[in-house]
Scaffold this active site. Structure first.
Site, PDB file in Angstrom:
ATOM      1  N   ARG A  27       0.815  -1.222   0.000  1.00 45.09           N
ATOM      2  CA  ARG A  27       0.000   0.000   0.000  1.00 45.09           C
ATOM      3  C   ARG A  27       0.842   1.263   0.000  1.00 45.09           C
ATOM      4  O   ARG A  27       0.474   2.260  -0.615  1.00 45.09           O
ATOM      5  CB  ARG A  27      -0.951  -0.024   1.204  1.00 45.09           C
ATOM      6  CG  ARG A  27      -2.122  -0.998   0.977  1.00 45.09           C
ATOM      7  CD  ARG A  27      -2.690  -1.477   2.276  1.00 45.09           C
ATOM      8  NE  ARG A  27      -3.897  -2.257   2.128  1.00 45.09           N
ATOM      9  CZ  ARG A  27      -3.947  -3.568   1.819  1.00 45.09           C
ATOM     10  NH1 ARG A  27      -2.836  -4.242   1.592  1.00 45.09           N
ATOM     11  NH2 ARG A  27      -5.105  -4.197   1.733  1.00 45.09           N
ATOM     12  N   ASP A 321      -4.874 -15.230   6.986  1.00 42.19           N
ATOM     13  CA  ASP A 321      -3.603 -15.746   6.458  1.00 42.19           C
ATOM     14  C   ASP A 321      -2.885 -16.659   7.449  1.00 42.19           C
ATOM     15  O   ASP A 321      -1.855 -17.251   7.112  1.00 42.19           O
ATOM     16  CB  ASP A 321      -2.666 -14.580   6.105  1.00 42.19           C
ATOM     17  CG  ASP A 321      -3.151 -13.845   4.862  1.00 42.19           C
ATOM     18  OD1 ASP A 321      -3.965 -14.413   4.111  1.00 42.19           O
ATOM     19  OD2 ASP A 321      -2.715 -12.703   4.644  1.00 42.19           O
TER      20      ASP A 321
HETATM   21  C1  S3P Z   1      -4.564  -8.927   1.875  1.00 39.70           C
HETATM   22  C2  S3P Z   1      -5.835  -9.358   2.111  1.00 39.70           C
HETATM   23  C3  S3P Z   1      -6.203 -10.763   2.332  1.00 39.70           C
HETATM   24  C4  S3P Z   1      -4.982 -11.625   2.594  1.00 39.70           C
HETATM   25  C5  S3P Z   1      -3.847 -11.311   1.688  1.00 39.70           C
HETATM   26  C6  S3P Z   1      -3.417  -9.861   1.839  1.00 39.70           C
HETATM   27  C7  S3P Z   1      -4.315  -7.502   1.637  1.00 39.70           C
HETATM   28  O1  S3P Z   1      -6.881 -11.259   1.195  1.00 39.70           O
HETATM   29  O2  S3P Z   1      -5.314 -12.990   2.495  1.00 39.70           O
HETATM   30  O3  S3P Z   1      -2.726 -12.122   1.983  1.00 39.70           O
HETATM   31  O4  S3P Z   1      -3.151  -7.048   1.716  1.00 39.70           O
HETATM   32  O5  S3P Z   1      -5.293  -6.779   1.370  1.00 39.70           O
HETATM   33  P1  S3P Z   1      -8.471 -11.054   1.035  1.00 39.70           P
HETATM   34  O6  S3P Z   1      -8.734  -9.648   1.206  1.00 39.70           O
HETATM   35  O7  S3P Z   1      -8.792 -11.509  -0.365  1.00 39.70           O
HETATM   36  O8  S3P Z   1      -9.093 -11.940   2.070  1.00 39.70           O
END
Ligand code: S3P
Length: 438
Positions: A27, A321
């Site tokens: 981000r 995760d």
């Molecule tokens: C993340 C959101 C999660 C996570 C991924 C990282 C992120 O996925 O599993 O490793 O940085 O926004 P989802 O938003 O699809 O659940």
């Protein structure tokens, strides 16, 4: 394809600092690139996934100085300053890069093609394409709803009022990034709260964004202003050590400077429910806390006996995760652990319900997949060869199983550990895991 060998025994002691948070590292690159001025970053994750995002922004015309590990100087080009890339952007294994970039690029004046490796090009993308098209974007994908994605430029976007069908920070973030380029506000509701790093960081860069009663509202029109960001250590990487130490008597480990954003701390709650001895020490905030930043703390964990639990569904998005690691804790615990409401695990870097169940059964543990979860009966772990299916978190979870195993474990196909945790093996060795590359 590299393999890990883990000799049984060992325990985890001392202090460990894991690399920077992956979500926050992605981000800061994205917002730094479209801000006005120079954003300085410390603690950036040097993983293959975040380096793929960095390379993508360089292709989009953003100058990023990367003189030392973890330190970046991003020369922001403003909201309208990105350039058409010379070719397709290859995002490797990184779902976060692809889904968030789909949102950010839907409002640009040029076309972009996003692609990735065998795992990424199997993952579902309609979850972002459908709402982005409702905003006026145009994105082509395969008939299966997967990448490569062709994002058509030159479209006028409109803000959206949208109920997300799943709790997904990636979908929410894609829509917020598109919302920066839209006419009118964007309002989003999730069925359950997912990680809120995008909201916090948009606020930090000066965007007009508020969350009230579970609704995130972004009003476009405010330019983003460059800032400084100190990225905390990734609690998702720390999770392997937390689980390893919690399940192994005699362990006593402190994780330094971990991000403890409440939308990410489900792993701490779940381990405590299982009986783990975890202390969050001196929760302090990073230098930008008062502007909606990220809370940080040292976390101490001491080993002991764990018990199986029924995992409360509200904790699922807050630990999404961490389930590969938590399944290892469940395997080493007394009694049964039951997970429901976690169908999303089937759509990660691998189908984590199937890959974990297969590996656990190889190690002599009863593990029964269900449509949206798994039932694991804790027991004595025996040695064996398990396949990580190229999934970084599955590989690191099975490495930690070595602490509880009689014999040794070989984990196949471990190259992708470097997507999120370069230096995992060295950090684990220093803490006391008997692990080495084969
Ligand atoms: C993340 C959101 C999660 C996570 C991924 C990282 C992120 O996925 O599993 O490793 O940085 O926004 P989802 O938003 O699809 O659940």
């Amino acid at each position: 394809m590299s393999r890990l060998i883990i000799e049984g025994g060992g325990r985890l002691r001392g202090r460990v600092r894991v690399p920077g948070d992956k979500s926050i590292s992605h981000r800061v690159l994205m917002l730094g690139a479209i801000a006005e001025g120079v954003t300085e970053v410390e603690g950036f994750l040097e993983g293959a996934d975040t380096l793929a995002t960095l390379a993508a922004f360089r292709s989009l015309g953003v100058a990023v100085e990367h003189a030392e590990p973890g330190r970046l100087r991003i020369e922001g080009r403003g909201l309208r300053g990105l350039h058409a890339p010379p070719g397709p952007l290859d995002l490797g294994n990184s779902g976060t890069s692809m889904r968030l970039l789909a949102g950010l690029l839907a409002g640009q004046p040029f076309d972009t093609i996003l692609t990735g490796d065998a795992s990424l090009t199997r993952r579902p993308m309609r979850r972002v394409i459908t709402p982005l098209e409702r905003m006026g974007g145009a994105i082509l994908c395969t008939s299966e709803g997967t990448a490569p994605l062709v994002i058509r430029g030159g479209r006028s976007l409109r803000g959206i009022d949208y109920d997300l069908p799943i709790a997904s920070a990636q979908v929410k973030s894609a829509l917020l990034l598109a919302g920066l380029y839209a006419e009118g506000p964007t309002r989003l509701r999730e069925p359950a709260g997912s990680r809120d790093h995008t909201e916090r960081m948009l606020r930090r860069f000066g965007a007009t964004i508020a969350t009230e009663g579970g609704v995130v509202r972004l009003t476009p029109g405010t330019p983003l202003e460059a800032t400084r960001v100190d990225v905390p250590a990734d609690l998702s990487s720390a999770a392997f050590f937390l689980v390893g130490a919690a399940m192994k008597p005699g362990s006593d480990l402190v994780i330094d400077h971990a991000g403890v954003n409440p939308t990410r701390t489900g792993v701490l709650d779940l381990l405590r429910l299982m009986g783990a001895d975890i202390e969050v020490l001196e929760a302090h905030s990073s230098s930008w806390a008062d502007e909606g930043g990220e809370p940080v703390a040292d976390v101490r964990v001491r080993g002991g006996a764990l018990r199986g639990v029924e995992i409360p569904e509200r904790l699922v998005p807050l630990a999404i995760d961490e389930f590969p690691a938590l399944f290892i804790a469940a395997a080493a615990a007394r009694g049964e652990t039951v997970l429901c409401g976690a169908e999303e695990l089937r759509h990660k870097e691998s189908d984590r319900i199937e890959t974990m169940a297969r590996g656990l059964r190889t190690l002599g543990i009863e593990a029964r997949p269900t449509a949206d979860g798994i039932v694991i009966r804790g027991g004595a772990l025996q040695g064996g060869v398990v396949d990580s299916a190229s999934d970084h978190r599955v590989a690191m979870a099975f490495a930690m199983a070595g602490l509880a195993v009689h014999g040794s474990i070989e984990v196949a196909d471990c190259d992708n550990i470097a997507t999120s945790f370069p230096g995992f093996v060295e950090a684990a060795q220093r803490a006391g895991l008997r692990v080495r590359w084969a």
